[in-house]
Design a protein around this motif. Structure first.
Motif, PDB file in Angstrom:
ATOM      1  N   ALA A  60      -0.180  -8.145   6.132  1.00 26.82           N
ATOM      2  CA  ALA A  60      -0.636  -8.780   7.363  1.00 26.82           C
ATOM      3  C   ALA A  60      -0.971  -7.742   8.428  1.00 26.82           C
ATOM      4  O   ALA A  60      -1.417  -8.071   9.514  1.00 26.82           O
ATOM      5  CB  ALA A  60       0.448  -9.727   7.890  1.00 26.82           C
ATOM      6  N   GLU A  61      -0.759  -6.452   8.089  1.00 26.17           N
ATOM      7  CA  GLU A  61      -0.857  -5.416   9.108  1.00 26.17           C
ATOM      8  C   GLU A  61      -2.296  -4.907   9.251  1.00 26.17           C
ATOM      9  O   GLU A  61      -2.934  -4.555   8.248  1.00 26.17           O
ATOM     10  CB  GLU A  61       0.070  -4.259   8.698  1.00 26.17           C
ATOM     11  CG  GLU A  61       0.247  -3.204   9.747  1.00 26.17           C
ATOM     12  CD  GLU A  61       1.029  -2.008   9.198  1.00 26.17           C
ATOM     13  OE1 GLU A  61       1.307  -1.096   9.977  1.00 26.17           O
ATOM     14  OE2 GLU A  61       1.346  -2.003   7.981  1.00 26.17           O
ATOM     15  N   ASP A  62      -2.789  -4.861  10.454  1.00 31.81           N
ATOM     16  CA  ASP A  62      -4.141  -4.348  10.710  1.00 31.81           C
ATOM     17  C   ASP A  62      -4.087  -2.828  10.812  1.00 31.81           C
ATOM     18  O   ASP A  62      -3.460  -2.269  11.707  1.00 31.81           O
ATOM     19  CB  ASP A  62      -4.672  -4.953  12.018  1.00 31.81           C
ATOM     20  CG  ASP A  62      -6.129  -4.570  12.252  1.00 31.81           C
ATOM     21  OD1 ASP A  62      -6.639  -3.684  11.545  1.00 31.81           O
ATOM     22  OD2 ASP A  62      -6.748  -5.169  13.157  1.00 31.81           O
ATOM     23  N   LEU A  63      -4.743  -2.145   9.887  1.00 35.37           N
ATOM     24  CA  LEU A  63      -4.693  -0.680   9.866  1.00 35.37           C
ATOM     25  C   LEU A  63      -5.871  -0.043  10.585  1.00 35.37           C
ATOM     26  O   LEU A  63      -5.926   1.175  10.731  1.00 35.37           O
ATOM     27  CB  LEU A  63      -4.709  -0.167   8.417  1.00 35.37           C
ATOM     28  CG  LEU A  63      -3.605  -0.619   7.465  1.00 35.37           C
ATOM     29  CD1 LEU A  63      -3.800   0.067   6.110  1.00 35.37           C
ATOM     30  CD2 LEU A  63      -2.239  -0.290   8.023  1.00 35.37           C
ATOM     31  N   SER A  64      -6.834  -0.864  11.019  1.00 28.59           N
ATOM     32  CA  SER A  64      -8.128  -0.316  11.449  1.00 28.59           C
ATOM     33  C   SER A  64      -8.011   0.820  12.453  1.00 28.59           C
ATOM     34  O   SER A  64      -8.789   1.762  12.420  1.00 28.59           O
ATOM     35  CB  SER A  64      -8.992  -1.429  12.045  1.00 28.59           C
ATOM     36  OG  SER A  64      -8.944  -2.569  11.219  1.00 28.59           O
TER      37      SER A  64
END
Lengths: 230, 516
Positions: A60-64
């Protein structure tokens, strides 16, 4: 699950689009013609190349927006994976603490990892005193102590002979299985893909395609891949 | 992500560059504001300007004119000791000026070897003081530099061209016209400009071998206005003139300039098939140049040994002071140069490199005058003699240090930046475990250079020192002024040993056990 959501990656010369998902624990080979953007894709996932558009998720983690060292990613480059002035143990220890202030447990962890990749007793050596295969094993020991959820390989074994390369790939597969890491590896060689990868991501004509089963793709290659495979 | 990810922050380097620029530009502003244009330039000032230009032009012409045949001989001959000789050509750069001058006096002075030789034939001794002496000393320092730069030009002519020329049986004058003249046409203007610019700011040479109304450089005139007349306004005005002169010359030199050869690549030998006939001529050139460079040094060693055994206490004290100043100056140099090199490697080249080069355009005495003007209203500037000397020396060595450090810093960041990032080695961890260890040989070399330059410097210290205080070069100058030549020679030998020793220790320390 690794998810590239309508991503556009620009490497200055061309744009690569990617809209795909990769299951956790999969072993993926990234193949395609030279210059199509295989390395570009890997670099974007590792955080060395910004996304021009889209977003990148791990679970669910946004790495952008995360810097490379803060992503759940361990990466091996084509070359220069070890610092030549540091010992084997220090090179591995960097995977635990970038400032190398290792406590007792961490030092033991380093020794265990070295032992796992078959380098017992070599911890005090400098990389120059090791063979090419042993150097690769040091880098893999560091991947092991890093314990990141994803392992990205940008052809780190390209300089090794065929037998040694196969040996390294088998070791990578074992380590990935043991740690449950999701593996993405760039490859020029379809045999590498068959050897350890369950699925293949084809990068061609400005697009990274969603993964398909390795045998399926290689046995029935689309025209662009057929031209490359010959 | 707006910026590309970097393992380091460029900000310490940008800060250091800003500090250097502020110091140099600030002192310049102080000089310009304090200059009393009303009085204008007097006759003696015009004479100083004329002398400065004449001696710099002559020095450049002689240095380069002699360097061409020497470089040509070195380029096409192979002989035992060639590498050592080429390495020696780099030595005058870190040779203390005062030591060289003493050596030159012993060879070319009134009672020197050459004059004694002439005396045997009933000839007059030669006169070394005045224009001749100044130019002679400048040629001594710049002939090796010019030779190295021109030799580099020769080495850059591709080997294939010589092979082709040999195949076509082109020799002698035709070879010169075909391959060598075009190269010289490209290289020589830059070398002339560099030597001219260096000689413009000559102070120590003019102080010892020049002087008087007919042989005073502007740099020396600043010193005299300062020390003898304590005329700050005139010193500032002269500084402003000097500033325009050096600024223009440095700009021209950079414009027509070339990559300077700090070692690398000069010992590569291009195979040549021509020039069999001029072997003797080449040998003569090499021997003459070698003798010109080595005899003064040999003279210092020979005459210095007796004096070395009974050094006066002032000399020992001055030597300790000098070592202290040199070490502090080296530390300041590294604290400025390393972050700046890192900032350049991280892509902040423009402004940071400019600030590093500023030191080339400003002269030590101009900065010294400016600092004096700034400190004067607040405190007694003479109390700051040593700190000011250390800082000015560091700023003067900065362009050279950056030249050594930047390419390596670039290579380290390019090769290991991504690996460091992927291991989350931000900031200090990257510096501590990657940048510093990988750059150690270059840091040692730059530190050695900085320490030797500071050790041998006779510039700002002459401006600021009171009679109780001296660095070793200044003490030697004072001994010479008191005609205590034996003590001066002993002290000069000590200075030579200390400068070369510091350079060797630091340079060697950097390369000790360094991994490839």
């Amino acid at each position: 699950m690794l998810k590239l959501e309508r991503c556009l990656i620009s490497n200055g010369e061309f744009d690569l689009s990617a809209d795909l998902e990769i299951e956790q624990g999969q072993r993926i080979a990234v193949i395609g013609p030279s210059g199509a953007g295989k390395t570009t894709l890997i670099e974007a996932i590792a955080g060395f190349r910004p996304l021009a558009q889209g977003r990148l998720f791990w679970q669910a983690e946004d790495l952008s927006e995360k810097p490379p060292g803060r992503r759940p990613v361990a990466m091996l480059f084509q070359d220069g994976n070890l610092f030549p002035h540091l010992t084997v143990a220090q090179n591995v220890g960097l995977g635990l603490r970038p400032d190398l202030r290792l406590d007792k447990a961490q030092q033991e962890n380093v020794m265990r990892a070295l032992s796992r990749v078959g380098l017992d007793g070599l911890e005090a050596r400098k990389p120059a005193a090791l063979s090419g295969g042993q150097q690769s094993r040091v880098a893999l020991a560091r991947v092991l102590v890093q314990g990141r959820a994803m392992l990205l390989l940008d052809e780190p074994f390209a300089a090794l002979g065929p037998a040694l390369k196969a040996e390294m790939l088998d070791l990578v597969a074992e380590l990935a299985d043991e740690t449950g890491a999701t593996l993405l590896m760039v490859s020029h060689d379809p045999d590498d893909a068959r050897r350890i990868a369950g699925q293949v991501v084809l990068v061609a004509e400005g697009k990274a395609h969603p993964p398909v089963t390795t045998a399926e793709l290689l046995d029935n290659p689309p025209p662009v891949l057929r031209a490359y495979l010959g | 992500m707006a910026d590309r990810a970097q393992p380091l922050s460029p900000w310490p380097g940008i800060l250091a560059a800003t500090g250097v620029a502020a110091l140099i530009l600030g002192t310049l502003v102080a000089v310009v504001l304090r200059a009393e244009a009303g009085t204008g330039l007097g006759a003696s000032d015009w004479a100083a300007l004329r002398f400065t230009l004449v001696q710099a032009s002559l020095s450049a012409l002689f240095s380069v004119g002699l360097a061409v045949p020497v470089a040509r001989a070195l380029a096409r001959r192979r002989f035992p000791g060639r590498r050592v000789l080429i390495a020696l050509l780099g030595a005058p750069f870190i040779l203390p000026v005062i030591v060289a001058i003493l050596g030159l006096l012993e060879v070319f002075g009134r009672a020197g070897w050459v004059s004694q030789g002439l005396g045997l034939f009933g000839l007059e001794p030669i006169r070394i003081y005045g224009l001749h002496g100044v130019v002679l000393a400048h040629v001594f320092f710049n002939l090796p530099l010019a030779t190295r730069l021109i030799l580099q030009g020769w080495q850059e002519i591709p080997a294939e061209r010589f092979r082709l020329a040999a195949q076509l049986n082109i020799e002698g004058a035709s070879m010169f016209r075909l391959l060598e003249l075009p190269m010289l046409r490209q290289v020589v203007p830059g070398v002339l400009a560099v030597v001219f610019a260096i000689c413009l700011t000559s102070f120590a040479v003019a102080l010892t071998l020049g002087g008087g109304p007919r042989a005073t450089t502007i740099e020396l005139a600043i010193y005299q206005a300062f020390r003898f007349d304590f005329d700050l306004g005139r010193a500032a005005l002269l500084s402003a003139v000097q500033l325009i002169l050096t600024g223009t010359a440095a700009f021209l030199a950079l414009k027509v300039s070339l990559g300077e050869g700090f070692g690398g690549g000069l010992d590569r030998q291009v195979r040549r098939w021509d020039g069999r006939g001029s072997r003797v001529l080449d040998a003569v050139w090499i021997l003459l140049a070698g003798a010109f460079l080595l005899l003064p040094l040999a003279a210092i060693v020979l005459s210095g040994v007796p004096g070395l055994l009974e050094l006066p206490p002032v000399v020992v004290r001055a030597a300790l002071t000098s070592v202290g100043v040199a070490l502090v100056s080296t530390l300041i140099l590294l604290l400025l140069a390393l972050p700046m090199a890192a900032a350049v490697a991280l892509g902040r080249a423009g402004a940071v490199e400019m600030s590093g080069i500023l030191g080339l355009a400003a002269s030590p005495l101009v900065i010294g005058t400016g600092l004096f003007i700034v400190i004067f209203p607040i405190a007694d500037p003479f109390d700051f003699a040593l700190p000011v000397t250390a800082v000015v020396n560091a700023v003067m060595a900065l362009p050279f240090a950056l030249r050594i450090l930047v390419p390596r810093a670039r290579a380290v960041v390019a090769r290991y930046g991504r690996l460091g990032l992927s291991l989350d080695m931000g900031g200090w961890s990257f510096v501590r475990w990657v940048l510093l260890p990988r750059m150690r040989p270059q840091i040692g070399f730059a530190a050695g250079l900085g320490a030797a330059l500071s050790m041998g410097d006779l510039g700002v210290i002459a401006l600021f020192a009171d009679p109780e205080l001296a660095t070793l070069p200044l003490q030697i100058y004072r001994l010479m002024g008191a005609y205590r030549m034996e003590a001066a020679a002993g002290a000069a030998l000590l200075l030579l040993a200390l400068s070369m020793g510091l350079f060797w220790l630091l340079d060697r320390g950097g390369r000790w056990h360094a991994e490839a």
